[in-house]
Motif scaffolding. Structure first.
Motif, PDB file in Angstrom:
ATOM      1  N   PHE A  36       0.851  -1.162  -0.040  1.00  0.00           N
ATOM      2  CA  PHE A  36       0.085   0.176   0.115  1.00  0.00           C
ATOM      3  C   PHE A  36       0.635   1.159   0.177  1.00  0.00           C
ATOM      4  O   PHE A  36       0.494   2.212  -0.601  1.00  0.00           O
ATOM      5  N   ARG A  37       2.148   1.328   0.864  1.00  0.00           N
ATOM      6  CA  ARG A  37       2.904   2.425   0.923  1.00  0.00           C
ATOM      7  C   ARG A  37       3.363   2.769  -0.596  1.00  0.00           C
ATOM      8  O   ARG A  37       3.416   3.853  -1.014  1.00  0.00           O
ATOM      9  N   VAL A  38       3.693   1.621  -1.261  1.00  0.00           N
ATOM     10  CA  VAL A  38       4.370   1.691  -2.649  1.00  0.00           C
ATOM     11  C   VAL A  38       3.229   2.427  -3.462  1.00  0.00           C
ATOM     12  O   VAL A  38       3.683   3.411  -4.174  1.00  0.00           O
ATOM     13  N   ALA A  39       1.972   1.792  -3.422  1.00  0.00           N
ATOM     14  CA  ALA A  39       0.896   2.212  -4.288  1.00  0.00           C
ATOM     15  C   ALA A  39       0.393   3.624  -3.985  1.00  0.00           C
ATOM     16  O   ALA A  39       0.485   4.464  -4.948  1.00  0.00           O
ATOM     17  N   ASP A  40       0.553   3.929  -2.787  1.00  0.00           N
ATOM     18  CA  ASP A  40       0.335   5.380  -2.245  1.00  0.00           C
ATOM     19  C   ASP A  40       1.211   6.375  -2.832  1.00  0.00           C
ATOM     20  O   ASP A  40       0.749   7.415  -3.387  1.00  0.00           O
ATOM     21  N   ALA A  41       2.495   5.891  -2.677  1.00  0.00           N
ATOM     22  CA  ALA A  41       3.554   6.929  -3.220  1.00  0.00           C
ATOM     23  C   ALA A  41       3.460   7.126  -4.765  1.00  0.00           C
ATOM     24  O   ALA A  41       3.554   8.113  -5.180  1.00  0.00           O
ATOM     25  N   ALA A  42       3.056   6.005  -5.255  1.00  0.00           N
ATOM     26  CA  ALA A  42       2.736   6.140  -6.749  1.00  0.00           C
ATOM     27  C   ALA A  42       1.681   7.161  -7.203  1.00  0.00           C
ATOM     28  O   ALA A  42       1.881   7.951  -7.941  1.00  0.00           O
ATOM     29  N   MET A  43       0.428   7.147  -6.572  1.00  0.00           N
ATOM     30  CA  MET A  43      -0.432   7.902  -6.530  1.00  0.00           C
ATOM     31  C   MET A  43      -0.015   9.404  -6.344  1.00  0.00           C
ATOM     32  O   MET A  43      -0.382  10.129  -7.255  1.00  0.00           O
ATOM     33  N   ARG A  44       0.606   9.555  -5.364  1.00  0.00           N
ATOM     34  CA  ARG A  44       1.084  10.784  -5.050  1.00  0.00           C
ATOM     35  C   ARG A  44       2.027  11.509  -6.155  1.00  0.00           C
ATOM     36  O   ARG A  44       1.941  12.852  -6.522  1.00  0.00           O
ATOM     37  N   HIS A  45       3.000  10.542  -6.512  1.00  0.00           N
ATOM     38  CA  HIS A  45       3.956  10.919  -7.601  1.00  0.00           C
ATOM     39  C   HIS A  45       3.252  11.352  -8.906  1.00  0.00           C
ATOM     40  O   HIS A  45       3.470  12.200  -9.478  1.00  0.00           O
ATOM     41  N   ARG A  46       2.027  10.615  -9.180  1.00  0.00           N
ATOM     42  CA  ARG A  46       1.345  10.803 -10.299  1.00  0.00           C
ATOM     43  C   ARG A  46       0.523  12.062 -10.147  1.00  0.00           C
ATOM     44  O   ARG A  46       0.578  12.945 -11.199  1.00  0.00           O
ATOM     45  N   ALA A  47      -0.051  12.465  -8.965  1.00  0.00           N
ATOM     46  CA  ALA A  47      -0.583  13.684  -8.670  1.00  0.00           C
ATOM     47  C   ALA A  47       0.444  14.923  -9.101  1.00  0.00           C
ATOM     48  O   ALA A  47      -0.034  15.843  -9.455  1.00  0.00           O
ATOM     49  N   GLN A  48       1.679  14.598  -8.380  1.00  0.00           N
ATOM     50  CA  GLN A  48       2.725  15.856  -8.537  1.00  0.00           C
ATOM     51  C   GLN A  48       3.082  16.146 -10.127  1.00  0.00           C
ATOM     52  O   GLN A  48       3.159  17.342 -10.314  1.00  0.00           O
ATOM     53  N   THR A  49       2.900  14.993 -10.690  1.00  0.00           N
ATOM     54  CA  THR A  49       3.383  15.109 -12.086  1.00  0.00           C
ATOM     55  C   THR A  49       2.246  15.790 -12.865  1.00  0.00           C
ATOM     56  O   THR A  49       2.528  16.961 -13.607  1.00  0.00           O
ATOM     57  N   GLU A  50       1.022  15.275 -12.539  1.00  0.00           N
ATOM     58  CA  GLU A  50      -0.072  15.803 -13.288  1.00  0.00           C
ATOM     59  C   GLU A  50      -0.227  17.490 -12.944  1.00  0.00           C
ATOM     60  O   GLU A  50      -0.614  18.345 -13.818  1.00  0.00           O
ATOM     61  N   MET A  51       0.320  17.927 -11.768  1.00  0.00           N
ATOM     62  CA  MET A  51       0.150  19.282 -11.217  1.00  0.00           C
ATOM     63  C   MET A  51       1.443  19.931 -11.277  1.00  0.00           C
ATOM     64  O   MET A  51       1.383  21.233 -11.251  1.00  0.00           O
ATOM     65  N   ASN A  52       2.451  19.321 -11.879  1.00  0.00           N
ATOM     66  CA  ASN A  52       3.773  19.951 -12.093  1.00  0.00           C
ATOM     67  C   ASN A  52       4.268  20.546 -10.902  1.00  0.00           C
ATOM     68  O   ASN A  52       4.702  21.661 -10.908  1.00  0.00           O
ATOM     69  N   VAL A  53       4.255  19.860  -9.797  1.00  0.00           N
ATOM     70  CA  VAL A  53       4.841  20.292  -8.646  1.00  0.00           C
ATOM     71  C   VAL A  53       5.652  19.158  -7.924  1.00  0.00           C
ATOM     72  O   VAL A  53       5.701  18.014  -8.465  1.00  0.00           O
ATOM     73  N   ASN A  54       6.662  19.521  -7.109  1.00  0.00           N
ATOM     74  CA  ASN A  54       7.397  18.466  -6.432  1.00  0.00           C
ATOM     75  C   ASN A  54       6.468  18.021  -5.254  1.00  0.00           C
ATOM     76  O   ASN A  54       5.780  18.385  -4.879  1.00  0.00           O
ATOM     77  N   GLU A  55       7.117  16.974  -4.303  1.00  0.00           N
ATOM     78  CA  GLU A  55       6.567  16.273  -3.290  1.00  0.00           C
ATOM     79  C   GLU A  55       6.299  17.443  -2.198  1.00  0.00           C
ATOM     80  O   GLU A  55       5.255  17.308  -1.713  1.00  0.00           O
ATOM     81  N   THR A  56       7.215  18.210  -1.841  1.00  0.00           N
ATOM     82  CA  THR A  56       6.919  19.161  -0.858  1.00  0.00           C
ATOM     83  C   THR A  56       5.917  20.429  -1.369  1.00  0.00           C
ATOM     84  O   THR A  56       5.009  20.651  -0.359  1.00  0.00           O
ATOM     85  N   ASP A  57       6.028  20.705  -2.472  1.00  0.00           N
ATOM     86  CA  ASP A  57       4.958  21.642  -2.978  1.00  0.00           C
ATOM     87  C   ASP A  57       3.446  21.080  -2.711  1.00  0.00           C
ATOM     88  O   ASP A  57       2.396  21.682  -2.404  1.00  0.00           O
ATOM     89  N   MET A  58       3.300  19.704  -3.100  1.00  0.00           N
ATOM     90  CA  MET A  58       2.011  18.932  -3.005  1.00  0.00           C
ATOM     91  C   MET A  58       1.555  18.912  -1.626  1.00  0.00           C
ATOM     92  O   MET A  58       0.317  19.149  -1.531  1.00  0.00           O
ATOM     93  N   THR A  59       2.561  18.669  -0.803  1.00  0.00           N
ATOM     94  CA  THR A  59       2.430  18.435   0.465  1.00  0.00           C
ATOM     95  C   THR A  59       1.661  19.864   1.125  1.00  0.00           C
ATOM     96  O   THR A  59       0.712  20.023   1.625  1.00  0.00           O
ATOM     97  N   ALA A  60       2.505  20.993   0.605  1.00  0.00           N
ATOM     98  CA  ALA A  60       2.075  22.132   1.028  1.00  0.00           C
ATOM     99  C   ALA A  60       0.691  22.525   0.641  1.00  0.00           C
ATOM    100  O   ALA A  60      -0.181  23.149   1.533  1.00  0.00           O
ATOM    101  N   ILE A  61       0.255  22.254  -0.686  1.00  0.00           N
ATOM    102  CA  ILE A  61      -1.055  22.472  -1.353  1.00  0.00           C
ATOM    103  C   ILE A  61      -2.068  21.920  -0.580  1.00  0.00           C
ATOM    104  O   ILE A  61      -3.083  22.468  -0.029  1.00  0.00           O
TER     105      ILE A  61
END
Length: 190
Positions: A36-61
């Motif tokens: 699940f942690r691997v799948a969750d990380a992949a989901m978050r990475h996909r969202a970051q890519t679609e929004m054109n932000v990095n992990e910290t940016d996405m967490t902040a948003i």
């Protein structure tokens, strides 16, 4: 080195003695958590890519959106503490997110020197578009559980979280033994 020693242990047995009674089902649980942690990380990475932000940016948003839902106003200091980053790194992050249109900054009307931070409507829509389908499916999986299953999973994950963010046991034990040891004066040779 024999052939058996050179092969890595079977998946899930590296840290655990799989021959112990009852350990195999527990290993399966921990492997499921890892999957699940691997799948969750992949989901978050996909969202970051679609929004054109990095992990910290996405967490902040996402944090700013969560603050808005709770009717809390975030400040740069709050965000810095939440992300556990320096004020300089927070300033760069805010400049980047402002320039990309993901956040807006307002002067705090009660303190003209302070800022209030908000996710833009565009960010709200992007996050909703990128994650809502997945979140709805995750919610359905949770709704399909019995009340007892839900309670057990909450208890399990909260206990796992407490262990993950707490001090490492060997460090705690070492500190405890050091603290319990009597202080000795250095021997002076004369």
């Amino acid at each position: 080195m024999s052939h058996d020693e050179s092969r890595p242990p079977a998946e899930g047995t590296y840290w655990y003695d799989a021959k112990k009674v009852g350990v195999s089902p527990a290993i399966e649980v921990l492997q499921a958590v890892r999957r699940f942690r691997v799948a969750d990380a992949a989901m978050r990475h996909r969202a970051q890519t679609e929004m054109n932000v990095n992990e910290t940016d996405m967490t902040a948003i996402r944090h700013l959106i969560a603050c808005e839902r709770l009717h809390r106003v975030a400040s740069p200091k709050d965000l810095s503490e939440f992300l556990n980053i320096s004020s300089a790194a927070t300033a760069k992050l805010l400049s980047r997110l402002s320039a990309s249109g993901h956040i807006r900054r307002e002067v705090n009307p009660h303190d003209g020197r302070a800022q209030r931070l908000f996710a833009t409507q565009s960010s709200h829509e992007q996050v909703r578009q990128v994650l809502s389908g997945t979140h709805e499916q995750l919610m359905q999986v949770a709704l399909d559980l019995t009340a007892d299953q839900q309670a057990a999973i909450v208890q399990f994950l909260d206990a796992m979280s407490a262990i993950a963010v707490g001090p490492r046991p060997e460090v705690s034990a070492e500190r405890a033994s050091t603290a319990a040891a009597p202080l000795r004066s250095p021997q002076v040779k004369g």
